[in-house]
Design a protein around this motif. Structure first.
Motif, PDB file in Angstrom:
ATOM      1  N   GLY A 480       7.874  -4.283   7.387  1.00  0.00           N
ATOM      2  CA  GLY A 480       8.355  -4.752   6.085  1.00  0.00           C
ATOM      3  C   GLY A 480       7.257  -5.415   5.278  1.00  0.00           C
ATOM      4  N   ALA A 481       6.436  -6.231   5.948  1.00  0.00           N
ATOM      5  CA  ALA A 481       5.365  -6.946   5.254  1.00  0.00           C
ATOM      6  C   ALA A 481       4.386  -5.993   4.590  1.00  0.00           C
ATOM      7  CB  ALA A 481       4.638  -7.861   6.236  1.00  0.00           C
ATOM      8  N   TYR A 482       3.913  -5.006   5.329  1.00  0.00           N
ATOM      9  CA  TYR A 482       2.889  -4.115   4.792  1.00  0.00           C
ATOM     10  C   TYR A 482       3.472  -2.976   3.958  1.00  0.00           C
ATOM     11  CZ  TYR A 482      -0.277  -6.817   7.601  1.00  0.00           C
ATOM     12  OH  TYR A 482      -0.995  -7.867   8.115  1.00  0.00           O
ATOM     13  N   SER A 483       4.779  -2.751   4.071  1.00  0.00           N
ATOM     14  CA  SER A 483       5.428  -1.776   3.192  1.00  0.00           C
ATOM     15  C   SER A 483       5.645  -2.358   1.798  1.00  0.00           C
ATOM     16  CB  SER A 483       6.771  -1.332   3.774  1.00  0.00           C
ATOM     17  OG  SER A 483       6.606  -0.685   5.018  1.00  0.00           O
ATOM     18  N   PHE A 484       5.939  -3.654   1.731  1.00  0.00           N
ATOM     19  CA  PHE A 484       6.244  -4.296   0.451  1.00  0.00           C
ATOM     20  C   PHE A 484       5.056  -5.029  -0.151  1.00  0.00           C
ATOM     21  CE2 PHE A 484      10.538  -3.700   2.064  1.00  0.00           C
ATOM     22  CZ  PHE A 484      11.255  -3.380   0.918  1.00  0.00           C
ATOM     23  N   LEU A 485       3.903  -4.970   0.495  1.00  0.00           N
ATOM     24  CA  LEU A 485       2.755  -5.746   0.041  1.00  0.00           C
ATOM     25  C   LEU A 485       2.370  -5.421  -1.400  1.00  0.00           C
ATOM     26  CD1 LEU A 485       0.781  -7.885   1.074  1.00  0.00           C
ATOM     27  CD2 LEU A 485      -0.754  -6.045   1.768  1.00  0.00           C
ATOM     28  N   LYS A 486       2.517  -4.159  -1.813  1.00  0.00           N
ATOM     29  CA  LYS A 486       2.116  -3.757  -3.162  1.00  0.00           C
ATOM     30  C   LYS A 486       3.279  -3.742  -4.154  1.00  0.00           C
ATOM     31  CE  LYS A 486      -2.136  -2.867  -1.854  1.00  0.00           C
ATOM     32  NZ  LYS A 486      -2.641  -1.512  -1.675  1.00  0.00           N
ATOM     33  N   ALA A 492       7.017  -9.342   1.198  1.00  0.00           N
ATOM     34  CA  ALA A 492       5.817  -9.215   2.030  1.00  0.00           C
ATOM     35  C   ALA A 492       5.419 -10.560   2.631  1.00  0.00           C
ATOM     36  CB  ALA A 492       4.667  -8.648   1.198  1.00  0.00           C
ATOM     37  N   SER A 493       5.461 -11.610   1.817  1.00  0.00           N
ATOM     38  CA  SER A 493       5.095 -12.943   2.300  1.00  0.00           C
ATOM     39  C   SER A 493       6.069 -13.432   3.373  1.00  0.00           C
ATOM     40  CB  SER A 493       5.065 -13.920   1.125  1.00  0.00           C
ATOM     41  OG  SER A 493       4.623 -15.191   1.528  1.00  0.00           O
TER      42      SER A 493
END
Length: 744
Positions: A480-486, A492-493
């Motif tokens: 979830g973190a790296y999927s939503f980072l952008k 992401a946080s």
């Protein structure tokens, strides 16, 4: 919003694909190391995989590969230099100044260089802390680099196996966003439309599409396998992308005077019928997008031919019943909408076929433009960096703010008893961006996400005692973190905080409570520092930059107009130049809109002349739309409607563009007598209109519908009307610019 469709889009998107790739790339080696009991000594390996992997932005394969290699080498050097010298505090301050300035300033070379600079700063932050012994510095740097090399190998292998996957994902997303744009357009046809809200939604979608198109252009036009060594798949993908750009232009150029439309036809059902059908077309684009992302043929949700025939029949009936020689102009406008709908319908039917990678579609396809002209070229000359060593440069001011914030954060970690002081610097680096509005938003998201992630982490460890379940939760949090980072920094946080806490629990469960407290406290301290520095130290407010974006929009629209309009004077059409100027106009319009949207997020006292700037953004949008409409006629019937009477109109509009540019540059203030100047009347149009009205009066609607004068009048009046609208809009922009200059 259809949440099921949004979920389908996310599941097949490159964002989730990236999150899974990064997570598995980091976790699989950890499991192997844990099996052999060496994980504690090699913990920098997964960190290297995650950090180096985040520099892997979408783009051509060779650029992604090169940026990963540069990131690996740069991070290794930074880790060694920082690690060996961190015990000498005054040297650490020098490093903060040098690294903080340089790695923040490299953003002048574009997003890819900016990502490498950000990760290099994060590596510096990780290694400036005393948690690593001096003897382990080189070891950790090598292990970290090995993790980066592992990600590079993983990327190259996956690229070899599925070379078109990223293109399909981005192209599918492009069609989904196009569908949303068309859905917004449908809103103009329903009763009592909220024009301001619809306009803001249109602008938002155009900004998203502009970014998507730029990425796709770079990948498609710079990939040898697609341009030089094309296969059926690559030709279809290129065809779909070029069709999507044309489709976006067609959607934009369907701009009408919707107030007049509702005044003339609100008592009928035809506008609602058109709006419903346009909504269906938007749903078809969504289906096409999901199919392209997923790699399967799309199936139409509706019978488009039958639905369009209903629209055509409704138009014919209302024209037969209500059209007179007095309201013929209203029906010309309605006919234009019907023609646009028909064109979009045919394009969508073709795209449905393309999702099956039909060989018949691609075998005769040849690009009719020079692809290199459509790519934004990025120079990497040292002169660019040197030219930005000035407080006049927004990049330099940002670098200065980041460096100052890092110094304050480092001093805070030295003087206050915080267990993981480098988390303060980590927060500063990840939050601070050149635009205040983005920094402010990320600040809020970082604090909120950290607190929420810490809460979820505490509840997970308190309620769940099975390590396997905790490990699965950690994996899901990483994905979830790296999927939503952008796309959503708050999510992401939250995910990053959750998986970091669970990771620490596996490594050192005895100190997990202290880690949880440190994470929250250090994040809050870093956020406070970032907020005050970004607010009060050489801030760059959007209103100080908007004039440049306004001028670029005017310049781009003027070139676009000049390229389109001369076709009606007998000059032959250059399709390559036309598409290039169209691209530049749409990009300039999106950049202006993006700047204005960021201004809305700034403090009220910095929102200078908002009403005038909003008016200029709105008129620029309409101006580009009207020129795009004129372009459609130029490409289809331009040579059939040549007229000497267009030449003085073109010259006058060009003078108006020039005047607007002079006003924005502060060279000229235009009086009302100039602004009131109107275009000369088109005598040929007056003659055609007189003939058509006479035919309707003498022959009736049905018989006169087959008259050659009907088609000629419809096209000629539309073309002339577009020239008048473009003239009116440019005069409006001069008035707006005069107001802005008066209030300075």
């Amino acid at each position: 919003m259809n949440y099921l469709d949004e979920f389908k889009k996310f599941i097949s998107s490159h964002y989730l694909y990236t999150g899974v790739r990064l997570t598995l790339g980091a976790v699989i080696p950890c499991l192997i190391f844990h099996h052999y009991g060496i994980l504690n000594n090699l913990i920098a390996f997964p960190l290297g995989t995650l950090l180096i992997g985040t520099t892997d932005n979408p783009g051509p394969v060779h650029r992604r590969r090169n940026s990963l290699m540069i990131a690996i080498v740069t991070c290794f050097v930074v880790a060694c230099v920082t690690g060996f010298l961190r015990h000498i505090h005054f040297v650490s301050f020098i490093e903060i100044i040098l690294f903080g300035m340089f790695f923040s300033l490299v953003g002048v070379y574009g997003n890819r260089a900016n990502s490498i600079g950000l990760i290099s700063l994060l590596v510096f932050v990780f290694n400036i802390d005393d948690h690593i012994s001096r003897e382990m510095v080189l070891h950790n740097a090598l292990v970290f680099s090995a993790g980066g090399i592992w990600y590079l190998i993983l990327f190259l292998v996956l690229q070899k196996i599925r070379p078109y996957k990223l293109i399909q994902q981005l192209l599918g997303e492009n069609f989904v966003e196009l569908g949303k744009l068309l859905s917004v357009k449908a809103g103009y046809y329903f009763a009592k439309p909220d024009y301001d809200e619809l306009f803001n939604q249109m602008i938002h979608q155009q900004v998203i599409l502009r970014e998507n198109h730029e990425t796709l252009r770079e990948i498609l036009f710079k990939t040898r396998q697609i341009v030089s060594e094309s296969t059926n798949t690559s030709r279809i993908l290129m065809l779909m992308f070029l069709d999507s750009v044309d489709l976006m232009e067609r959607i934009l150029n369907s701009q009408q005077n919707y107030s007049n439309l509702h005044r003339a036809f609100d008592d009928t059902k035809i506008l609602r019928l058109f709006g419903t059908y346009i909504s269906w077309l938007a749903a078809e684009l969504l289906q096409i997008g999901l199919a392209v992302q997923g790699g399967f043929p799309s199936k139409p949700k509706h019978d488009l031919d039958e639905a369009f025939n209903k629209c055509q029949l409704a138009f014919d009936k209302i024209r037969e019943r209500r059209m007179t020689h007095d309201n013929v102009e209203d029906f010309i406008m309605l006919r234009q909408i019907l023609n646009s709908i028909q064109d979009i319908t045919e394009r969508i039917k073709k795209l449905h076929r393309a999702t099956a990678y039909d060989v018949d579609l691609s075998k005769d396809y040849k690009p009719n433009v020079e692809t290199d002209d459509f790519i934004t070229k990025q120079e990497y000359s040292p002169r660019i960096l040197l030219d930005n060593l000035s407080f006049k440069s927004s990049h330099f001011r940002h670098a200065f703010r980041v460096t100052l914030a890092l110094i304050i954060g480092f001093l805070s970690s030295l003087f206050f008893d915080v267990g993981h002081g480098y988390w303060i610097l980590l927060t500063i680096v990840t939050i601070m961006k050149p635009a205040f509005s983005i920094t402010q938003q990320r600040n809020i998201y970082r604090i909120g996400g950290t607190v929420l992630g810490a809460f979820f982490g505490f509840m997970t460890l308190y309620l769940v005692k099975d390590d396997t379940v905790i490990f699965v939760i950690m994996m899901l949090a990483m994905i979830g973190a790296y999927s939503f980072l952008k796309i959503n920094y708050f999510v992401a946080s939250t995910g990053i905080t959750l998986y970091v806490l669970l990771w620490f629990n596996f490594l050192n469960p005895q100190h997990i409570t202290a880690v949880l407290q440190d994470r929250v406290i250090d994040t809050v301290i870093g956020s406070i520092i970032a907020y005050f520095v970004s607010s009060y130290v050489l801030p760059v407010w959007e209103h100080t930059q908007i004039k440049q974006y306004m001028k670029e929009a005017l310049d781009a629209n003027r070139k676009y107009f000049d390229n389109v309009s001369i076709i009606f004077t007998g000059v032959s059409l250059n399709i390559g130049e036309l598409k290039l100027h169209r691209k530049e106009a749409i990009i300039a319009m999106a950049n202006l809109s993006d700047n204005f949207q960021r201004m809305l997020s700034e403090p009220k006292k910095q929102q200078v002349k908002m009403e005038e700037h909003h008016q200029f953004v709105a008129t620029s949008h309409m101006l580009t739309s009207y020129i795009a409409s004129l372009s459609t006629y130029a490409q289809t019937v331009g040579q059939s409607y040549l007229s000497e009477e267009f030449k003085p109109m073109i010259r006058q509009i060009d003078r108006q563009f020039e005047t607007a540019i002079k006003v924005i540059e502060g060279e000229q203030h235009i009086g009302n007598e100039v602004i009131k100047e109107s275009l000369p009347q088109n005598q040929k149009l007056i003659e055609l209109l007189t003939v058509r009205k006479k035919e309707i009066k003498e022959m009736g609607i049905e018989k006169s519908a087959q008259s050659p004068a009907r088609k000629a009048l419809s096209d000629f009046k539309t073309i002339n009307g577009l020239f008048e609208l473009i003239s009116t809009i440019t005069i409006d922009e001069i008035k707006i610019l005069n107001k802005i200059s008066d209030e300075v």
